[in-house]
Design a protein around this motif. Structure first.
Motif: not given
Length: 494
Positions: A449-466
């Motif tokens: 997996m591209d773990l740098n992309y995974m980190m961006k995915f996690i961040g964007a998900y949390i920010l969208a939920a906020k």
């Protein structure tokens, strides 16, 4: 005056940008890579044996998620057993022998036809072929006392098959109500897809609670001979015989917790964050990516989604938003959206208090500059999701299948009840070879997996939920959406 207005706008934009940057920094501080990715590494490890629902490791995974919630101070939901919504369903094993006869044609169970709900059956009634049909179309047909044959999709078009397959529950319910005795669905996809479908139904599978009330349903592979007789229109007797089916009970659990919101007016409304934590378990050993393997680790599908939900719970436990946050990781999605369907029918937090559900389900990705929002354009929260993704340098596209994935993940059981509910997924330009290289494959592992992309995915998900949770106006279905009426009925704002 004009200059003052421009200055005011610039200051406002600067304030918004600063607030966004501050939140991005907070998310990064709470979820640094080593912390954020730890659940992914554990849930997708060989130790958990692919998180199949028929293995004890599925309970280990559930307890791990619950322990994570508890360690953050996530609250237990009244009505749950600690952090678990526990329930029991039946697993049915397909018949050992079976035969179908339509006119002079014969079909063998497991090879040429399958049974959706395995139960011993002897059915011999007139069969009427009605082609590719909708609920509205069935309402004009006399089906009482007949086996009704329909088409699933059009020839060699797998997308049309997925769409029709998603509508089967509604057709089965209507045919049951109108007095049909059985449904025979002619499979019109590709040969390779028939192999996958028949393999699925030749394995034991969980029975949805409402399935036990539906009429017997069979799916028959299309053949030139069957095509020949149906092309002329067809009314004759047909017979289906199945023997040797077996049932056993299985205990399942969704993992659930919540964080109370900070706004006195909005705290009784919930933004729901979901994923499924099960996967395919252990299969036959085979060579894949240069090694002999048998464990379907499911790193992308869907340890990645469950990791993002865990990381969101970690963040919101320290920085709660205006509305309350509800977290559910579902069981048995791979067996037919079982966990989410159960919650939709047995909600602990009432659905009318859940103003939005941002689900995660991942197959794989072919573009790390994208987030694919399955349901883009269907709710008023798109602006928040696009803004959040932009903060991480990503853009948002829609469902690469043209809308069919909306019906194929855990967002759908709540969506059809009226809750605005898209699925937030890895970036997919096409649902093609690059996706299927990892999707439901033994090689779906953290190591590739591209773990740098995974980190961006996690961040964007949390920010969208906020953003969604802090918006004074609740997100709704878009005007004119096919589920807008269901939403109006659920929330009482018709």
């Amino acid at each position: 005056m004009k200059n003052l207005i421009i200055l005011s706008l610039l200051l406002t934009c600067g304030t918004v940008a600063c607030a966004q940057d501050a939140t991005v920094k907070e998310i990064a501080a709470i979820n640094p890579p080593g912390t954020a990715l730890a659940p992914l590494r554990y849930l997708a490890s060989d130790e958990l044996k692919g998180r199949g629902i028929d293995r004890p490791e599925i309970n280990t995974a559930a307890q791990y998620i619950a322990d994570q919630f508890k360690s953050f101070g996530v609250k237990t939901v009244p009505g749950a057993n600690n952090y678990f919504q526990e329930f029991q369903l039946v697993t049915a094993s397909p018949g050992k022998t079976g035969k179908a006869t339509i006119g002079q044609l014969s079909f063998t169970l497991g090879k040429d036809f399958v049974q959706m709900t395995p139960v011993d059956a002897i059915i011999k009634f007139p069969l009427e072929y009605v082609g590719r049909v909708t609920e509205a179309g069935l309402n004009t047909i006399d089906v009482k006392g007949k086996i009704i044959m329909i088409d699933l999709g059009v020839a060699d078009d797998d997308l049309s098959f997925r769409k029709d397959y998603g509508q089967l529950p509604a057709l089965r319910a209507l045919l049951t109500k109108k007095g049909a005795v059985a449904l025979a669905a002619r499979f019109m996809g590709k040969t390779l897809s028939w192999s996958g479908l028949s393999a699925h139904f030749n394995e034991p599978h969980l029975i949805q609670p409402d399935e036990t009330t539906f009429l017997n349903t069979f799916i028959i592979n299309n053949t030139p001979e069957l095509q020949a007789i149906l092309s002329k229109g067809y009314k004759t007797d047909a017979e289906f015989v199945v023997t040797g089916t077996m049932e056993r009970s299985v205990n399942l659990k969704n993992v659930i917790g919540y964080i109370k919101g900070t706004d006195s007016q909005l705290k009784d409304q919930y933004v729901l964050l979901t994923s499924h934590y099960d996967h395919l378990g252990v299969g036959k050993a085979k060579m894949e990516d240069g090694k002999l393997d048998s464990i379907y680790n499911g790193a992308r599908d869907n340890a990645s989604g469950t990791t993002a939900v865990i990381d969101a719970a970690r963040y919101f436990s320290k920085y709660p938003p205006a509305r309350s946050m509800l977290f559910i990781t579902y069981t048995a999605e791979e067996k037919g959206l079982i966990g989410s369907s159960y919650y939709a029918s047995h909600p602990i937090v009432p659905l009318k208090q859940i103003i939005y559900n941002l689900n995660i389900d991942n197959a794989s990705y072919d573009d790390t500059r994208l987030i694919s929002l399955v349901g883009l354009g269907r709710t008023t929260a798109d602006k928040h999701i696009k803004k959040a993704c932009a903060a991480y340098g990503m853009t948002v596209n829609g469902d690469p299948t043209g809308g069919q994935l909306f019906f194929a993940s855990d967002n759908y059981p709540l969506a059809k009840k009226g809750v605005p509910a898209p699925t937030f997924s890895f970036g997919m330009k096409t649902f093609g070879p690059e996706i299927f290289k990892r999707y439901h494959q033994l090689s779906d592992e953290v190591g590739n997996m591209d773990l740098n992309y995974m980190m961006k995915f996690i961040g964007a998900y949390i920010l969208a939920a906020k953003y969604i949770a802090d918006d004074p106006q609740p997100a709704t279905w878009s005007t004119g959406d096919q589920l807008e009426k269901a939403g109006q009925e659920l929330y009482g704002n018709k």
